[in-house]
Design a protein around this motif. Structure first.
Motif, PDB file in Angstrom:
ATOM      1  N   ALA A 459     -18.459 -41.850  41.490  1.00 20.69           N
ATOM      2  CA  ALA A 459     -18.369 -40.948  42.433  1.00 20.69           C
ATOM      3  C   ALA A 459     -16.784 -40.382  42.586  1.00 20.69           C
ATOM      4  N   VAL A 460     -15.975 -41.560  42.449  1.00 17.32           N
ATOM      5  CA  VAL A 460     -14.622 -40.914  42.437  1.00 17.32           C
ATOM      6  C   VAL A 460     -14.070 -40.341  41.379  1.00 17.32           C
ATOM      7  N   GLY A 461     -14.664 -40.621  39.948  1.00 19.19           N
ATOM      8  CA  GLY A 461     -14.694 -39.859  38.915  1.00 19.19           C
ATOM      9  C   GLY A 461     -14.760 -38.468  39.080  1.00 19.19           C
ATOM     10  N   ALA A 462     -15.867 -38.107  39.701  1.00 24.61           N
ATOM     11  CA  ALA A 462     -16.669 -36.880  40.113  1.00 24.61           C
ATOM     12  C   ALA A 462     -15.984 -36.115  40.839  1.00 24.61           C
ATOM     13  N   GLN A 463     -15.271 -36.665  42.009  1.00 23.39           N
ATOM     14  CA  GLN A 463     -14.296 -36.114  42.800  1.00 23.39           C
ATOM     15  C   GLN A 463     -12.979 -35.497  42.192  1.00 23.39           C
ATOM     16  N   SER A 464     -12.471 -36.317  41.181  1.00 21.11           N
ATOM     17  CA  SER A 464     -11.445 -35.946  40.126  1.00 21.11           C
ATOM     18  C   SER A 464     -11.833 -35.002  39.287  1.00 21.11           C
ATOM     19  N   GLY A 465     -13.020 -34.576  39.240  1.00 18.68           N
ATOM     20  CA  GLY A 465     -13.632 -33.570  38.142  1.00 18.68           C
ATOM     21  C   GLY A 465     -13.567 -34.308  36.756  1.00 18.68           C
ATOM     22  N   LEU A 466     -13.774 -35.670  36.711  1.00 13.95           N
ATOM     23  CA  LEU A 466     -14.081 -36.332  35.448  1.00 13.95           C
ATOM     24  C   LEU A 466     -15.524 -37.054  35.600  1.00 13.95           C
ATOM     25  N   VAL A 467     -16.556 -36.511  34.599  1.00 15.53           N
ATOM     26  CA  VAL A 467     -17.806 -37.135  34.571  1.00 15.53           C
ATOM     27  C   VAL A 467     -17.702 -38.417  33.720  1.00 15.53           C
ATOM     28  N   VAL A 468     -17.945 -39.591  34.420  1.00 13.10           N
ATOM     29  CA  VAL A 468     -17.591 -41.000  34.042  1.00 13.10           C
ATOM     30  C   VAL A 468     -19.511 -41.340  33.591  1.00 13.10           C
ATOM     31  N   PRO A 469     -19.489 -41.437  32.325  1.00  8.40           N
ATOM     32  CA  PRO A 469     -20.956 -42.040  32.033  1.00  8.40           C
ATOM     33  C   PRO A 469     -21.123 -43.220  32.471  1.00  8.40           C
ATOM     34  N   LEU A 470     -22.086 -43.489  33.118  1.00  4.14           N
ATOM     35  CA  LEU A 470     -22.434 -44.925  33.883  1.00  4.14           C
ATOM     36  C   LEU A 470     -22.330 -46.033  32.916  1.00  4.14           C
ATOM     37  N   VAL A 471     -22.621 -45.869  31.395  1.00  2.00           N
ATOM     38  CA  VAL A 471     -22.687 -46.862  30.643  1.00  2.00           C
ATOM     39  C   VAL A 471     -20.923 -47.286  30.319  1.00  2.00           C
ATOM     40  N   ALA A 472     -20.161 -46.355  30.390  1.00  2.00           N
ATOM     41  CA  ALA A 472     -18.840 -46.501  30.412  1.00  2.00           C
ATOM     42  C   ALA A 472     -18.306 -47.463  31.373  1.00  2.00           C
TER      43      ALA A 472
END
Length: 563
Positions: A459-472
């Motif tokens: 969620a925080v990654g998305a707020q920063s404009g970064l799509v973080v894959p769940l596996v990562a």
């Protein structure tokens, strides 16, 4: 009664720290409404019957995903590894590593790294890896000039990396596939590049340590080996695991194409023919003896001769990879067929060798094989106890989180502390994993931290404009859960290594963690650059990423070693 029995099992199998952690979570369920708790974490509390129903009678408590995966998948892999060890594969891999690398500077330490990598093919625990390979490698490292602490630390660093290495990757790997919803082959592909880079960097760190100490390699047996052959030997150590997977996928893939209707019986026939041929080759040479680790090793074994004595051990590993990568069977079914093949090898190898050698000890050899099989079954069951108990307790923690909504409170708290900054949040999660890892086994640690923090990081990654894959995110937590095994003051792998080396466990842990800083960097890198996990990359891009990342990691290793 069930929870009390689980509590006793935890105390006896894993000690007091995990029992205390679980007790705190259970207390929070019953007394979460108490006025002495901060307002921000208070909740209404649960009745006795509601809490026990939640913990014991449905799938968000003890008998949840974690224990289900433990019983249905992980046990088969643990059993496979223990049978492989009892068959003599552990000794085979150690001697092969020494034959290939023992002549180089700091050769025994480099051999320890490669032997642990090979053990990582079938061993799912960094601590058992330390105990099996370290018994032999640590005394040899000490005799070549490494201090007790550095010898133990090299073994700890290489053994913790063994748990990151496909195809087994410890118990938590199977949980990752369940929680993230990806297939096991996908997870293996995601994990293989960071593991390979980490191992190459560790061999380089060992080389730098040997240079600093002015060490020489052990004496090789006299032979006429060209420079090209030497280079091939060195490369084999680095590429053994990846080459095996590639050989299975591409080299044997044609069988699937040529015989699309091939039955299990046809596959078994191919295995049997290959097995008889390889045991026939092994029978022409004397069996490998398990050396006394405290006896001086004056001359190294010849790698070519050693390799030919145990090629049949690799067949069950090939079957495991074939079932997962080519047949796309489930991990449980793949492990089942690999274990069946391994059982056949354990029971028959001694009798078959005697038959090839014309020796008259057939009945005694079959008895020997059955005893090995029996011991392997017992060892597999014993090795499983800690994992089974840990996943059961993890169910209590998951149950508490789902019943009370605790993950939202902790998530908001970490988010508040980090100020919405993803790097700061990742650092806090890493520290949280390391602290919890002092008391919790890797599997339980991973389950707790991922259930609390994985959604928040995304969620925080998305707020920063970064799509973080769940596996990562899940691999990030997994890596730091494993690194807790060598983090003072309670690094269990460091304590196991210190018991063998006679060194100070705290100093061993600190030294091991300085070697493992390179592994601690990798999760931060692949959160921001998912190409390291081979997500959405072509083969050419993958090779490019591997080369650049390896060079960067070697430079970082040189910087941390100051050499």
């Amino acid at each position: 009664l069930g929870l009390a029995s689980l509590g006793i099992a935890v105390y006896r199998a894993l000690g007091l720290p995990l029992l205390i952690v679980a007790s705190v979570f259970v207390s929070y369920v019953f007394f979460g409404h108490s006025s002495y708790l901060p307002d921000s974490i208070q909740w209404k509390g649960a009745s006795f019957s509601k809490a026990l129903w939640h913990f014991w009678m449905q799938t968000e408590g003890v008998f949840g995903v974690a224990l289900g995966v433990s019983a249905s998948i992980i046990f088969l892999f643990v059993l496979f590894g223990s049978l492989l060890e009892k068959a003599g594969a552990g000794n085979y891999f150690i001697k092969l590593a020494f034959g290939l690398l023992g002549h180089m500077r700091g050769g025994p330490a480099k051999a320890a790294v490669v032997a642990s990598a090979m053990s990582g093919l079938y061993s799912g625990s960094s601590i058992s890896n330390v105990v099996t390979t370290g018994t032999f490698t640590i005394p040899l490292m000490k005799r070549t000039g490494f201090s007790a602490e550095k010898a133990g630390a090299v073994e700890v660093a290489s053994s913790t990396n063994g748990q990151l290495t496909p195809p087994v990757m410890g118990a938590a790997a199977f949980l990752i596939t369940e929680f993230v919803g990806i297939s096991y082959p996908e997870l293996m592909m995601n994990a293989v590049l960071p593991a390979a880079i980490s191992y190459i960097a560790l061999v380089y760190i060992v080389h730098l340590e040997a240079m600093k100490l002015g060490l020489e390699g052990l004496k090789r047996p006299p032979s006429h080996i060209t420079l090209i052959q030497k280079l091939i030997g060195v490369l084999f150590g680095f590429l053994a695991m990846s080459a095996l997977a590639v050989a299975v996928y591409y080299g044997l893939g044609w069988v699937k194409t040529a015989f699309p209707g091939m039955t299990i019986w046809a596959g078994s026939g191919l295995f049997l023919v290959a097995y008889i041929i390889l045991v026939g080759i092994a029978a022409k040479r004397p069996d490998l003896e398990v050396d006394d680790p405290n006896a001086p090793m004056l001359v190294l074994p010849k790698p070519g001769e050693v390799a030919l004595t145990g090629l049949h051990f690799i067949l069950p590993i090939v079957i495991l990879l074939w079932c997962i990568l080519v047949e796309r069977l489930s991990p449980a079914l793949s492990a089942f067929w690999a274990t069946m093949a391994m059982t056949f090898v354990v029971v028959t190898q001694h009798a078959l060798k005697s038959a090839f050698r014309g020796a008259p000890y057939l009945v005694e050899d079959i008895r020997h094989g059955l005893v090995d099989f029996w011991d392997g079954m017992i060892a597999g069951s014993r090795n499983m106890i800690a994992i089974a108990v840990a996943t059961g307790v993890a169910g209590i923690i998951i149950g508490t989180v789902s019943l009370t909504g605790l993950h939202q409170v902790i998530g908001e708290f970490i988010e508040y502390l980090s100020g919405g900054n993803l790097i700061v949040m990742l650092l806090l999660v890493a520290v949280m994993s390391l602290i919890l890892g002092m008391g919790l086994p890797t599997t339980a640690n991973y389950i707790v931290v991922s259930s609390l923090m994985a959604p928040v990081i995304v969620a925080v990654g998305a707020q920063s404009g970064l799509v973080v894959p769940l596996v990562a995110v899940h691999l990030f937590v997994f890596y730091f859960g494993i690194l807790a095994d060598d983090t003072p003051p309670v690094g269990l792998a460091a304590f196991a290594a210190a018991a063998i080396s006679g060194g100070d466990p705290i100093k061993t842990g600190i030294q091991g963690f300085t070697y493992d800083i390179r592994t601690a960097l990798l999760p931060f890198l692949f959160i921001f650059n998912t190409e390291l996990l081979l997500i959405n990359v072509t083969v050419t891009q993958g090779i490019f990423v591997f080369i650049i990342a390896t060079i960067a990691m070697l430079l970082f290793a040189a910087a941390t070693q100051g050499w």
